[in-house]
Design an enzyme around this catalytic site. Sequence first.
Site, mmCIF file in Angstrom:
data_model
loop_
_atom_site.group_PDB
_atom_site.id
_atom_site.type_symbol
_atom_site.label_atom_id
_atom_site.label_comp_id
_atom_site.label_asym_id
_atom_site.label_seq_id
_atom_site.Cartn_x
_atom_site.Cartn_y
_atom_site.Cartn_z
ATOM 1 N N PHE A 125 0.853 -1.175 0.000
ATOM 2 C CA PHE A 125 0.000 0.000 0.000
ATOM 3 C C PHE A 125 0.903 1.244 0.000
ATOM 4 O O PHE A 125 1.876 1.309 0.751
ATOM 5 C CB PHE A 125 -0.902 -0.017 1.238
ATOM 6 C CG PHE A 125 -1.957 1.048 1.211
ATOM 7 C CD1 PHE A 125 -3.107 0.877 0.459
ATOM 8 C CD2 PHE A 125 -1.799 2.228 1.913
ATOM 9 C CE1 PHE A 125 -4.080 1.868 0.411
ATOM 10 C CE2 PHE A 125 -2.762 3.215 1.874
ATOM 11 C CZ PHE A 125 -3.905 3.030 1.121
ATOM 12 N N ASP A 194 2.009 -4.830 8.669
ATOM 13 C CA ASP A 194 0.805 -4.011 8.560
ATOM 14 C C ASP A 194 -0.376 -4.983 8.449
ATOM 15 O O ASP A 194 -0.445 -5.788 7.510
ATOM 16 C CB ASP A 194 0.935 -3.120 7.315
ATOM 17 C CG ASP A 194 -0.295 -2.245 7.070
ATOM 18 O OD1 ASP A 194 -1.394 -2.615 7.518
ATOM 19 O OD2 ASP A 194 -0.154 -1.217 6.382
ATOM 20 N N TYR A 219 -10.795 0.887 10.979
ATOM 21 C CA TYR A 219 -12.037 1.142 10.236
ATOM 22 C C TYR A 219 -12.384 0.098 9.182
ATOM 23 O O TYR A 219 -13.396 0.228 8.519
ATOM 24 C CB TYR A 219 -11.995 2.536 9.589
ATOM 25 C CG TYR A 219 -10.751 2.849 8.776
ATOM 26 C CD1 TYR A 219 -10.575 2.310 7.516
ATOM 27 C CD2 TYR A 219 -9.765 3.687 9.276
ATOM 28 C CE1 TYR A 219 -9.440 2.599 6.778
ATOM 29 C CE2 TYR A 219 -8.633 3.980 8.548
ATOM 30 C CZ TYR A 219 -8.467 3.434 7.293
ATOM 31 O OH TYR A 219 -7.357 3.715 6.566
ATOM 32 N N LYS A 220 -11.550 -0.925 9.012
ATOM 33 C CA LYS A 220 -11.891 -1.946 8.001
ATOM 34 C C LYS A 220 -12.642 -3.081 8.697
ATOM 35 O O LYS A 220 -13.779 -2.898 9.106
ATOM 36 C CB LYS A 220 -10.621 -2.425 7.298
ATOM 37 C CG LYS A 220 -9.879 -1.315 6.542
ATOM 38 C CD LYS A 220 -8.680 -1.900 5.822
ATOM 39 C CE LYS A 220 -7.736 -0.839 5.303
ATOM 40 N NZ LYS A 220 -8.254 -0.057 4.182
ATOM 41 N N ARG A 368 -12.640 -4.757 -6.445
ATOM 42 C CA ARG A 368 -12.358 -5.466 -5.181
ATOM 43 C C ARG A 368 -13.663 -5.845 -4.493
ATOM 44 O O ARG A 368 -14.586 -5.036 -4.392
ATOM 45 C CB ARG A 368 -11.608 -4.564 -4.202
ATOM 46 C CG ARG A 368 -10.185 -4.325 -4.504
ATOM 47 C CD ARG A 368 -9.430 -3.820 -3.275
ATOM 48 N NE ARG A 368 -10.071 -2.709 -2.580
ATOM 49 C CZ ARG A 368 -9.563 -2.119 -1.511
ATOM 50 N NH1 ARG A 368 -8.426 -2.542 -0.994
ATOM 51 N NH2 ARG A 368 -10.172 -1.094 -0.932
HETATM 52 C C1 LIG Z 1 -2.421 -1.813 3.938
HETATM 53 C C2 LIG Z 1 -2.785 -0.419 4.343
HETATM 54 N N1 LIG Z 1 -1.936 0.274 5.128
HETATM 55 C C3 LIG Z 1 -2.223 1.545 5.513
HETATM 56 C C4 LIG Z 1 -3.389 2.157 5.115
HETATM 57 C C5 LIG Z 1 -3.652 3.603 5.484
HETATM 58 O O1 LIG Z 1 -4.013 3.740 6.777
HETATM 59 P P1 LIG Z 1 -4.287 5.190 7.436
HETATM 60 O O2 LIG Z 1 -5.099 5.969 6.475
HETATM 61 O O3 LIG Z 1 -4.996 4.834 8.707
HETATM 62 O O4 LIG Z 1 -2.981 5.820 7.719
HETATM 63 C C6 LIG Z 1 -4.310 1.454 4.336
HETATM 64 C C7 LIG Z 1 -5.581 2.094 3.939
HETATM 65 O O5 LIG Z 1 -6.390 1.579 3.226
HETATM 66 C C8 LIG Z 1 -3.986 0.137 3.927
HETATM 67 O O6 LIG Z 1 -4.813 -0.558 3.147
#
Ligand SMILES: Cc1ncc(COP(=O)(O)O)c(C=O)c1O
Length: 409
Positions: A125, A194, A219-220, A368
């Site tokens: 990501f 992560d 939030y997921k 997705r």
């Molecule tokens: C794998 C991954 N890491 C980090 C994030 C971003 O997280 P945040 O917006 O809480 O910093 C996301 C957001 O979708 C994600 O999918």
Amino acid sequence: MITREHCAALDAADPLAHCRARFDLPPDTIYLDGNSLGAMPANVPARIRRALEQEWAHGLIRSWNDADWYPAPQRTGNRIATLIGAGRDEVIVADSTSVNLFKVLVAATRMRPGRPVILAERTNFPTDVYVADSVAEMTGRELRCVDPADVLGAIDETVAIVSLTHVNYKSGWCYDMAQVTRRAREAGALIVWDLCHSAGAMPVRLNDCGVDFAVGCGYKYLNGGPGAPAFVFVASRHLAQVRQPLTGWHGHARPFAFTHDYEPHPGIDRMLTGTAPQLGVIALESALEAFDGVDLDVLRAKSVALGNLFIDLADQQLAGLGCRLASPRDPRERGSQVSLAHEEGYAIMQALIARNVIGDFRAPDILRFGFAPLYVRYVDIWDTIAALEDIVRTGAWNTEAFKTRKSVT
Ligand SMILES: Cc1ncc(COP(=O)(O)O)c(C=O)c1O
């Protein structure tokens, strides 16, 4: 030939079917985007209303003590710990995933002086790569990004930190956490996972695997609400040495002593920086009650079954229509989502959403579909594939309205 009746029979036998009533989902809507924003647990509004109308409005500042607001990040962290294989007081809720990643990467890099490389992967990501790049620059290291297939081979004695995402956000491809963590430890590197796309969707066994650090969002699959605070895990064996860079007063050993010098808290609280977004923490804390009594192996079994059903139905109904499977077929290599690639993916997803079938799109061509096992039904999978087949077969996606990109995809 898989039929809708077969899917309905699977729902009737589903040991998690009762959990759907724990969510306030709109009728006539199929929600397959819990991997982006989890559905709202039905108990959250009453809890937030109490926090607003009684604790804030009437309790005022007394509520930090009287309503137990102050220890909510720790309490909520301990609840999350049970979902990710962590121990008590190894997880705390704070900030966003990006910010926690920054804190953890700097802290871990400080624990490996003399090792020049932060190892990450190319398909991660973007925030993970951006943050790692910045940490590498600040700490005088080199960020080395490799393809996922090359990660194991790239871990050697030059590597200080291995920073990976457990389940890939686009493809749903899932690392073997135990294997990669073992390799990192053999090489003397520290590992950071992560867990954004695995926490709450499948069992994660951080301590069984010997993981050093982890971060993830609220939030997921944890259903904490839009912009919910994130979490951070530090293995207890590292807590005494960890020095994270955002040394705010909430990470201090005695925040209310208001001393001039910073003295880190002896425990996981040292990962805190400033005042928690309290309403967000309260929403996340109450949302986690949706997992009460849920066996994570049963949750995983349903997630795998939903994914397999989706792939089997896509094979059966979508052959020759330009859709390509963009996730692993083998469920051992897959998280709780299945992605399809189609060159008109954006417009097709908009057409699906217009029919109240909600997934999302990731550039350049990925549709997705996330399967939150607490509330997704087997018939939802059937109905989604049927709608998708109709949209692609009839070209119903081919309108200006569906092809015009919105800012959030
Ligand atoms: C794998 C991954 N890491 C980090 C994030 C971003 O997280 P945040 O917006 O809480 O910093 C996301 C957001 O979708 C994600 O999918």
